[in-house]
Design an enzyme around this catalytic site. Structure first.
Site, PDB file in Angstrom:
ATOM      1  N   GLY A 182       0.786  -1.090   0.008  1.00 33.76           N
ATOM      2  CA  GLY A 182      -0.004  -0.010   0.079  1.00 33.76           C
ATOM      3  C   GLY A 182       0.916   1.234   0.042  1.00 33.76           C
ATOM      4  CG  ASN A 183       3.842   2.334   2.929  1.00 36.32           C
ATOM      5  OD1 ASN A 183       2.378   2.481   3.121  1.00 36.32           O
ATOM      6  ND2 ASN A 183       4.628   2.100   3.947  1.00 36.32           N
TER       7      ASN A 183
ATOM      8  CE  LYS B  14      -0.727  -6.147   6.670  1.00 33.10           C
ATOM      9  NZ  LYS B  14       0.518  -6.499   6.012  1.00 33.10           N
TER      10      LYS B  14
ATOM     11  CE  LYS C 291       2.570  -6.176  -0.779  1.00 33.94           C
ATOM     12  NZ  LYS C 291       3.389  -6.356   0.392  1.00 33.94           N
TER      13      LYS C 291
ATOM     14  CE  LYS D 246       8.037  -6.769   0.882  1.00 34.58           C
ATOM     15  NZ  LYS D 246       7.185  -6.216   1.957  1.00 34.58           N
TER      16      LYS D 246
END
Length: 338
Positions: free
Chosen positions: A11-12, A134, A217, A279
């Site tokens: 989102g960043n 989160k 995500k 990640k």
């Protein structure tokens, strides 16, 4: 065709930490990203896109909080977190779809973008609901964080010196509900899916219902990529490579690395949970679930990384002629967005 790729941006990528998140700025950044995706399509890739929504969900919830004093008088319903996730997925999906269509048309390509409102099934009994982790929303000062925690029962964490963010439950996704439909679409369109990790839902004897949580995500993207048969998963972050020994004289960047070595680094604590950890875990999950390659790199180097020129490339087994390290170069600290 070069193959299929799922590109997961945060989102960043549209709203940087500390920014007010204006719509014109988000449109500008979406257009820049769309140009990169259109280049990949022109190169022969079939592309899926997923995106985060941390800042945007925070904005949506904050609007609800600001009108709360007048909610009863105006007849405004409460806004549950799962519905805020759905709202953000639709809004960001629209922004990305329009930007992608513009970039594709500019190149004379017939491909078009399609956004799929996507749901992630979670276990409502998952322990994650007892330990919110989160981050959502924008950064808060210590004073504001303490006030909101006391007044509204928020869980907050310090993400940097004097910087705080709200945290909510983040259970792992069990499956992507629309995965088969997304798989059928990918040969025919640039698909935007699993936005914000997908809208969290659970299934009971009475049917499906929303769950107040935010699914990571990257984990959702890894699951979607694996279940739709995507060849390559690209997890976009704030640096060109994954590093081990960060901030020490032994710091080095990883180029090509197999799952065994990368997991050893993860278990040794090389990748913080609030930064690179999710990640790395998602990259490992993807290749262990049958994906050919996971790539972790920065957004400006996306095309170069897919061509093998940069990025950390994760495979189940190490290619015989690969190198595991690149020369150390000055680089910004990895982003804190998850």
């Amino acid at each position: 065709m070069k193959g299929s790729v799922l590109v997961a941006i945060g989102g960043n990528a549209l709203v940087l930490d500390g920014e007010p998140g204006s719509v014109p700025r988000q449109l500008e950044r979406a257009a820049q990203f769309a140009e990169q995706v259109a280049d990949l399509v022109a190169d022969g890739w079939r592309v899926l896109v997923s995106h985060g929504n941390g800042p945007q969900v925070g904005f949506i919830l904050r609007r609800g909080e600001l009108v709360a004093p007048d909610a009863d008088h105006e007849g405004l319903p409460d806004l549950p977190l799962w519905l805020a996730v759905a709202d953000s997925q639709g809004g960001i999906g629209h922004i990305l779809t329009m930007a992608l269509d513009t970039a594709l048309e500019r190149r004379g390509l017939s491909d078009r973008a399609v956004t799929v409102l996507t749901h992630s099934e979670v276990d409502p009994q998952d322990p994650a609901f007892e330990a919110p982790s989160k981050p959502i929303g924008s950064q808060l000062t210590g004073e504001v964080a303490r006030t909101r925690a006391a007044a509204e029962g928020w869980s907050v964490v310090e993400t940097g010196p004097g910087a705080f963010r709200r945290v909510v439950a983040s259970p792992p996704p069990l499956r992507i509900v629309e995965a088969e439909q997304i798989r059928l679409l990918t040969p025919h369109a640039v698909v935007v899916a699993a936005g914000g990790g997908g809208i969290p839902v659970a299934r009971t004897a009475a049917g499906w219902h929303g769950v107040d949580a935010v699914v990571d995500k990257d984990r959702a993207s890894a699951l979607l990529a694996a279940t739709t048969g995507v060849d390559t998963l690209v997890l976009v972050t704030g640096v060109d490579h994954v590093y081990v020994g960060w901030g020490t004289p032994d710091q080095r960047s990883l180029n090509e690395v197999d799952a065994t070595e990368l997991r050893a680094h993860l278990e040794a604590g090389e990748f913080p949970a609030g930064s690179m950890g999710p990640k790395v875990e998602s990259a490992l999950q993807f290749v262990q679930d049958g994906g050919k390659r996971a790539v972790i790199t920065s957004l400006p180097r996306l095309r170069d990384a897919l061509a093998g020129g940069t990025g950390t490339h994760v495979t189940l087994r190490q290619p015989m002629a690969s190198a595991t390290a690149l020369p150390i170069v000055p680089t910004p600290r990895p982003e804190q967005e998850i």
